[in-house]
Design a protein around this motif. Sequence first.
Motif, PDB file in Angstrom:
ATOM      1  N   PHE A  22       6.153   4.625   9.241  1.00 36.54           N
ATOM      2  CA  PHE A  22       5.209   4.151   8.062  1.00 36.54           C
ATOM      3  C   PHE A  22       4.729   5.079   7.180  1.00 36.54           C
ATOM      4  O   PHE A  22       4.716   4.922   6.140  1.00 36.54           O
TER       5      PHE A  22
ATOM      6  N   TYR B 237      -5.008  -0.211   8.978  1.00 35.54           N
ATOM      7  CA  TYR B 237      -4.561   1.294   9.209  1.00 35.54           C
ATOM      8  C   TYR B 237      -5.674   2.004   9.668  1.00 35.54           C
ATOM      9  O   TYR B 237      -5.604   2.692  10.601  1.00 35.54           O
TER      10      TYR B 237
ATOM     11  N   MET C 177       0.887  -1.011   0.138  1.00 37.88           N
ATOM     12  CA  MET C 177      -0.176  -0.049   0.053  1.00 37.88           C
ATOM     13  C   MET C 177       0.965   1.068  -0.028  1.00 37.88           C
ATOM     14  O   MET C 177       1.769   1.272   0.674  1.00 37.88           O
ATOM     15  N   LEU C 178       0.243   2.239  -0.801  1.00 39.31           N
ATOM     16  CA  LEU C 178       1.188   3.484  -0.730  1.00 39.31           C
ATOM     17  C   LEU C 178       1.261   3.987   0.549  1.00 39.31           C
ATOM     18  O   LEU C 178       0.338   3.916   1.376  1.00 39.31           O
ATOM     19  N   SER C 179       2.362   4.781   1.094  1.00 38.86           N
ATOM     20  CA  SER C 179       2.608   5.356   2.364  1.00 38.86           C
ATOM     21  C   SER C 179       1.573   6.423   2.572  1.00 38.86           C
ATOM     22  O   SER C 179       1.027   6.784   3.615  1.00 38.86           O
ATOM     23  N   ARG C 180       1.300   7.200   1.374  1.00 36.58           N
ATOM     24  CA  ARG C 180       0.460   8.439   1.760  1.00 36.58           C
ATOM     25  C   ARG C 180      -1.040   7.978   1.803  1.00 36.58           C
ATOM     26  O   ARG C 180      -1.507   8.353   2.752  1.00 36.58           O
TER      27      ARG C 180
ATOM     28  N   SER D 196       7.609   8.841   4.013  1.00 36.99           N
ATOM     29  CA  SER D 196       8.117   9.156   2.746  1.00 36.99           C
ATOM     30  C   SER D 196       7.342  10.288   2.139  1.00 36.99           C
ATOM     31  O   SER D 196       7.576  10.496   0.936  1.00 36.99           O
TER      32      SER D 196
ATOM     33  N   LEU E 139     -11.340   3.069  -0.407  1.00 44.49           N
ATOM     34  CA  LEU E 139     -12.398   2.907   0.136  1.00 44.49           C
ATOM     35  C   LEU E 139     -13.641   2.653  -0.640  1.00 44.49           C
ATOM     36  O   LEU E 139     -13.471   2.702  -1.914  1.00 44.49           O
TER      37      LEU E 139
ATOM     38  N   VAL F 264      -8.245   9.107  -0.834  1.00 42.34           N
ATOM     39  CA  VAL F 264      -8.107   7.706  -1.004  1.00 42.34           C
ATOM     40  C   VAL F 264      -9.170   6.989  -1.134  1.00 42.34           C
ATOM     41  O   VAL F 264      -9.330   6.000  -0.865  1.00 42.34           O
ATOM     42  N   ARG F 265     -10.112   7.900  -1.919  1.00 40.03           N
ATOM     43  CA  ARG F 265     -11.505   7.350  -2.440  1.00 40.03           C
ATOM     44  C   ARG F 265     -11.255   6.066  -3.105  1.00 40.03           C
ATOM     45  O   ARG F 265     -12.204   4.958  -3.155  1.00 40.03           O
ATOM     46  N   ASP F 266     -10.110   5.658  -3.740  1.00 41.52           N
ATOM     47  CA  ASP F 266     -10.059   4.390  -4.626  1.00 41.52           C
ATOM     48  C   ASP F 266      -9.964   3.374  -3.639  1.00 41.52           C
ATOM     49  O   ASP F 266     -10.406   2.178  -4.081  1.00 41.52           O
TER      50      ASP F 266
ATOM     51  N   GLU G 295      -4.330  -4.756   4.514  1.00 32.45           N
ATOM     52  CA  GLU G 295      -3.733  -3.579   5.137  1.00 32.45           C
ATOM     53  C   GLU G 295      -4.648  -2.365   5.294  1.00 32.45           C
ATOM     54  O   GLU G 295      -4.535  -1.790   6.474  1.00 32.45           O
TER      55      GLU G 295
ATOM     56  N   ALA H   2      -1.771   5.082   3.227  1.00 32.96           N
ATOM     57  CA  ALA H   2      -1.866   4.383   4.808  1.00 32.96           C
ATOM     58  C   ALA H   2      -2.054   5.538   5.592  1.00 32.96           C
ATOM     59  O   ALA H   2      -2.846   5.546   6.665  1.00 32.96           O
TER      60      ALA H   2
END
Lengths: 326, 483
Positions: free
Chosen positions: A310, A159, A1-4, A313, A101, A97-99, A155, A6
Amino acid sequence: MLSRVAESLFWMARYIERAENVSRFIAVNMHLTLDLASDAIQQWDPLIATTGDQTIFYHKYGKSTQDNAIQFLIFDEDNANSIKSCLIKARENARGVRDVLTTEIWEQINHLYLSITSETAPLEAAQNVFQYCKKLRLETQLVKGLVDNTISRTEAWHYLYLGRMLERAEKTVRILDVKYYILLPKVEHVGTPIDNIQWAAVLMSASALDMYHRQYRRFLPSSVAHFLLFNRDFPRSVLYCLTKSESSLCAISNTPIGTYSNEAERQLGRLRAQLEYADINDIIQNGLHEFIRDLISNLNEIGNTIQDHFFSSQSLPTSSLKEIYA
Amino acid sequence: MTFGYYQTEYFFDELFERTGEPRPHTASFIESLEGISYPDLQAIQRAAEASLYKLGITFNVYGNKDGREKIFPFDIIPRIIDATEWNYLEYGLKQRIKALNLFIDDIYHNQHIIKDKKIPREIVETCPGYYPQCANHRPAKGIWSHISGMDLVRDKDGTYYVLEDNLRCPSGVSYVLENRQVMKQTFPGAFKDLTVRPVEEYPQWLYDMLAWVSPEQSHNPTIVLLTPGMYNSAYFEHAYLAQKMGIPLVEGRDLMVTEDKVFMKTTSGLKRVDVIYRRVDENYLDPLVFKKDSVLGIPGIIRAFQKGNVSLVNAPGTGVADDKAIYHFVETMIRYYLNEEPVLANVPTYLCTNETERKHVIQNIDQMVVKPTNESGGYGVIIGPSASPEEKASCITAIQNNPRNYIAQPVISLSRVPVLSEKGYHGRHVDLRPYILYGEDIRVLPGGLTRVALKEGSLIVNSSQGGGSKDTWVLADNGGYHA
């Protein structure tokens, strides 16, 4: 999963949990005011104190009247922890992060946002604060229900759950601390109806009254503290929240529980173990308020470590991107 | 509510004949609309808008200080296209995108079309979207413009014209998909009675195309959608498409390039990326190559692309064909590369670089629509008949100072479709943006975005200028009626 991603999930869950807690505090405090004689005590001061935002409150509003407190806690956008601020930020994070959810979760968060930012919201709250807070509470719980029922236990869910549990642990600790700020008018009031009402209010603030009754029949400070701090089965107790946080963190990094592969897991595991072996009588003897202060600072440290480990980045915070487009 | 008083006036109407009768393919739908009372229709309209708002189907407007998103206004009366007409359009669109792709490839390689003097070198090389850096490169499978959305309009006599070729990052397809969801809830009966061709396959088609252009022919390429972020006007669409395809939605800061390969930063380390559906404008894609101060891009990504380590969709360099001066030559390209007659005509276009044409534009500015060659969203467009004398004068000065930056077209009386307004049914002007995917084969989504100018008499359909949208129904081959 992208850090952003998460990071946004973690914070989205925290803000939703925070909004729910604030709305519960307000309703409970309203109850308390009605039960007490008007001159008993300044009833909204302790509540403002537990939010940790008392400086900006007194600077902006001066007196802790009911109207001021409600405006500050529900609608004030200058208060970063007002329900409105929390819901705006929760939606902002969700939008990013709509994609990941589900549509159902997004729709519910969007609905909450539209309802609290609508022009009629303050009027609705003024007409009946109880009803309004109850509605908010149910609406935020709906988000959590949807998270638990529409997201795979991968994941992303961990989170979200981690954010929810850490926020809740912190809020439960703060609720317990309210009693420290509510000064009884006289020493002989200990154990009187006023005292009991206050302990009940503390439990209600954590939606813990019914479950407390099933386990203990009488209000004893040590029992209430024990229940909210160390109960293994109650989903809002600090120990429960930390245990669950730890298992989600371990699920994310694929580490067996009881061991650790990073600093966040180590700190969390240590604090959890510390609570598991703590004795409530010792704590009360040495000062509950002092214990709580340390607990809050430990929780903050864990939050910072998770952030660094986590999510670090990040090269550019969202706020500066906003400026570029403005 | 009855259409009894509805006037087509002197325009071409998509649903009604000039005599006022419904067209054969729309008759049954019109009849069912007439069976619904006006208050019920209004309630349906409100419910449709509310559900779009609840879903957060919104777009951001640049410069809108309060940061609030707006919904794209939606009208519940669909535009209906019959099967024969659609087949003709589809054929014409495929022909056009084939020629445009051959053109781009030619420009970055042998430049035959320039050498054969079909298109002046100067016009090509002065395109802001022409990147000499792309020379001699050939993207995976030789395709440059994988996703396009061509704007079509119809004139008074019903003739279709191509108004623009949007080859870079055409947006709006998410509205097509969401409008359809809303319409199914709004007129379930009509979908049963008419055989409306579905649009729901689009995300799957898009995914298949993206997977097909992956540089490594692995079974499971890593595909991401690159967005400038949530403050971009089309952010809703980016998130929507990523979700429907099940691929990560990434921002520039989520990606990095090492050893000319692209990686995304995940909680468990770096992960190699094979295909990027980029919705970031070329100019912002790589600060090492384009805008130096761009924080949206990924340093080194163009080198990774040139080395063939990552596929960028659409390929950088595509913008050379998405220029209103180049548009003037698309019919020429079709004849040149395909040896075919163009099916779809261009709107007659005057190039201001040509002295005779420029004079004609300036003399007839009252009758012209003047457009900057490289703007989108209707920005900077002057409509002669409705412009003030000051606007016209400053437009003429702008043309004289920088003729390359302007083209002009005669005003087209766009066709109309009824909308439901405060006072009943009224005709409003529309255009149509079909979406074309170019991968293993060329696929055209049946329908597309019908944009409608909601203001009476207005010809401007852009969302950024207050336009709205309608669902577009393409009827299936059996004539649109169940036997």
